[in-house]
Design a protein around this motif. Sequence first.
Motif, PDB file in Angstrom:
ATOM      1  N   PRO A   1      -9.417   1.902  -3.261  1.00  0.00           N
ATOM      2  CA  PRO A   1     -10.584   1.593  -2.424  1.00  0.00           C
ATOM      3  C   PRO A   1     -10.239   0.908  -1.106  1.00  0.00           C
ATOM      4  O   PRO A   1     -11.006   0.991  -0.151  1.00  0.00           O
ATOM      5  CB  PRO A   1     -11.429   0.691  -3.321  1.00  0.00           C
ATOM      6  CG  PRO A   1     -10.527   0.211  -4.395  1.00  0.00           C
ATOM      7  CD  PRO A   1      -9.446   1.229  -4.539  1.00  0.00           C
ATOM      8  N   TRP A   2      -9.084   0.303  -1.017  1.00  0.00           N
ATOM      9  CA  TRP A   2      -8.671  -0.345   0.231  1.00  0.00           C
ATOM     10  C   TRP A   2      -8.473   0.663   1.357  1.00  0.00           C
ATOM     11  O   TRP A   2      -8.461   0.305   2.528  1.00  0.00           O
ATOM     12  CB  TRP A   2      -7.397  -1.180   0.038  1.00  0.00           C
ATOM     13  CG  TRP A   2      -6.286  -0.475  -0.679  1.00  0.00           C
ATOM     14  CD1 TRP A   2      -5.913  -0.646  -1.991  1.00  0.00           C
ATOM     15  CD2 TRP A   2      -5.373   0.499  -0.134  1.00  0.00           C
ATOM     16  NE1 TRP A   2      -4.849   0.170  -2.294  1.00  0.00           N
ATOM     17  CE2 TRP A   2      -4.491   0.877  -1.174  1.00  0.00           C
ATOM     18  CE3 TRP A   2      -5.226   1.092   1.112  1.00  0.00           C
ATOM     19  CZ2 TRP A   2      -3.481   1.804  -0.998  1.00  0.00           C
ATOM     20  CZ3 TRP A   2      -4.219   2.025   1.284  1.00  0.00           C
ATOM     21  CH2 TRP A   2      -3.357   2.371   0.242  1.00  0.00           C
TER      22      TRP A   2
ATOM     23  N   GLN B   1      -8.341   8.434  -2.414  1.00  0.00           N
ATOM     24  CA  GLN B   1      -9.686   7.894  -2.164  1.00  0.00           C
ATOM     25  C   GLN B   1     -10.308   7.335  -3.439  1.00  0.00           C
ATOM     26  O   GLN B   1     -10.986   6.313  -3.408  1.00  0.00           O
ATOM     27  CB  GLN B   1     -10.583   8.982  -1.577  1.00  0.00           C
ATOM     28  CG  GLN B   1     -10.223   9.339  -0.160  1.00  0.00           C
ATOM     29  CD  GLN B   1     -10.966  10.553   0.356  1.00  0.00           C
ATOM     30  OE1 GLN B   1     -11.269  11.488  -0.388  1.00  0.00           O
ATOM     31  NE2 GLN B   1     -11.255  10.555   1.647  1.00  0.00           N
TER      32      GLN B   1
ATOM     33  N   LYS C   1       0.834  -1.200   0.000  1.00  0.00           N
ATOM     34  CA  LYS C   1       0.000   0.000   0.000  1.00  0.00           C
ATOM     35  C   LYS C   1       0.873   1.257   0.000  1.00  0.00           C
ATOM     36  O   LYS C   1       0.556   2.237  -0.674  1.00  0.00           O
ATOM     37  CB  LYS C   1      -0.951  -0.012   1.199  1.00  0.00           C
ATOM     38  CG  LYS C   1      -1.997  -1.104   1.085  1.00  0.00           C
ATOM     39  CD  LYS C   1      -2.847  -1.201   2.324  1.00  0.00           C
ATOM     40  CE  LYS C   1      -3.834  -2.357   2.146  1.00  0.00           C
ATOM     41  NZ  LYS C   1      -4.578  -2.661   3.318  1.00  0.00           N
TER      42      LYS C   1
ATOM     43  N   PHE D   1     -10.484   2.728   2.573  1.00  0.00           N
ATOM     44  CA  PHE D   1     -11.658   2.807   3.442  1.00  0.00           C
ATOM     45  C   PHE D   1     -11.712   1.658   4.459  1.00  0.00           C
ATOM     46  O   PHE D   1     -12.513   1.693   5.383  1.00  0.00           O
ATOM     47  CB  PHE D   1     -12.931   2.870   2.601  1.00  0.00           C
ATOM     48  CG  PHE D   1     -12.957   4.085   1.711  1.00  0.00           C
ATOM     49  CD1 PHE D   1     -13.213   5.345   2.239  1.00  0.00           C
ATOM     50  CD2 PHE D   1     -12.674   3.978   0.363  1.00  0.00           C
ATOM     51  CE1 PHE D   1     -13.215   6.469   1.433  1.00  0.00           C
ATOM     52  CE2 PHE D   1     -12.677   5.096  -0.458  1.00  0.00           C
ATOM     53  CZ  PHE D   1     -12.935   6.347   0.080  1.00  0.00           C
ATOM     54  N   GLU D   2     -10.839   0.680   4.291  1.00  0.00           N
ATOM     55  CA  GLU D   2     -10.745  -0.432   5.246  1.00  0.00           C
ATOM     56  C   GLU D   2      -9.838  -0.076   6.425  1.00  0.00           C
ATOM     57  O   GLU D   2      -9.816  -0.785   7.428  1.00  0.00           O
ATOM     58  CB  GLU D   2     -10.209  -1.683   4.553  1.00  0.00           C
ATOM     59  CG  GLU D   2     -11.097  -2.177   3.422  1.00  0.00           C
ATOM     60  CD  GLU D   2     -10.425  -3.246   2.579  1.00  0.00           C
ATOM     61  OE1 GLU D   2      -9.317  -3.701   2.923  1.00  0.00           O
ATOM     62  OE2 GLU D   2     -11.014  -3.619   1.552  1.00  0.00           O
ATOM     63  N   LEU D   3      -9.086   1.019   6.295  1.00  0.00           N
ATOM     64  CA  LEU D   3      -8.140   1.401   7.339  1.00  0.00           C
ATOM     65  C   LEU D   3      -8.818   2.262   8.397  1.00  0.00           C
ATOM     66  O   LEU D   3      -9.650   3.106   8.078  1.00  0.00           O
ATOM     67  CB  LEU D   3      -6.969   2.189   6.733  1.00  0.00           C
ATOM     68  CG  LEU D   3      -6.119   1.500   5.677  1.00  0.00           C
ATOM     69  CD1 LEU D   3      -5.055   2.463   5.160  1.00  0.00           C
ATOM     70  CD2 LEU D   3      -5.475   0.242   6.232  1.00  0.00           C
ATOM     71  N   ASP D   4      -8.427   2.049   9.651  1.00  0.00           N
ATOM     72  CA  ASP D   4      -8.883   2.945  10.707  1.00  0.00           C
ATOM     73  C   ASP D   4      -7.914   4.132  10.781  1.00  0.00           C
ATOM     74  O   ASP D   4      -6.967   4.209   9.992  1.00  0.00           O
ATOM     75  CB  ASP D   4      -8.994   2.212  12.045  1.00  0.00           C
ATOM     76  CG  ASP D   4      -7.670   1.626  12.522  1.00  0.00           C
ATOM     77  OD1 ASP D   4      -6.613   1.886  11.893  1.00  0.00           O
ATOM     78  OD2 ASP D   4      -7.679   0.903  13.524  1.00  0.00           O
TER      79      ASP D   4
END
Length: 111
Positions: free
Chosen positions: A72-73, A68, A3, A75-78
């Motif tokens: 798309p991954w 963003q 990432k 949005f899986e992160l805090d």
Amino acid sequence: MKKIEEVTALIQKQCLWQFFSRSWDREENIEGIMTMTGKILNGDKINLVTPADKAFYSDAKFLAAEIQKKMPWLFELDKSGVLELIEGVKERLLYIAVKKSRNCELNLSNY
């Protein structure tokens, strides 16, 4: 790590601020813009006090929107995951654009 490399590649393709003419300029831009990008991505409050803050925000806003849109991954992160990503990208960019650079003019004191 994948990432971090993905975001780094996006920046290298679309952002010129990482390649200012002096190492201190590059370091300042990378730090300021990436920190601001992390705040935008995390929805943190942003204070635009100095002209530099406003400039960093302008570039960071574009970068955050691109991340963003293309990753798309994200949005899986805090929040802590986003901060970890941003710190990793900062380190990678500093390595590529400052430490590994073969541009001898980066550290000339005559400017």
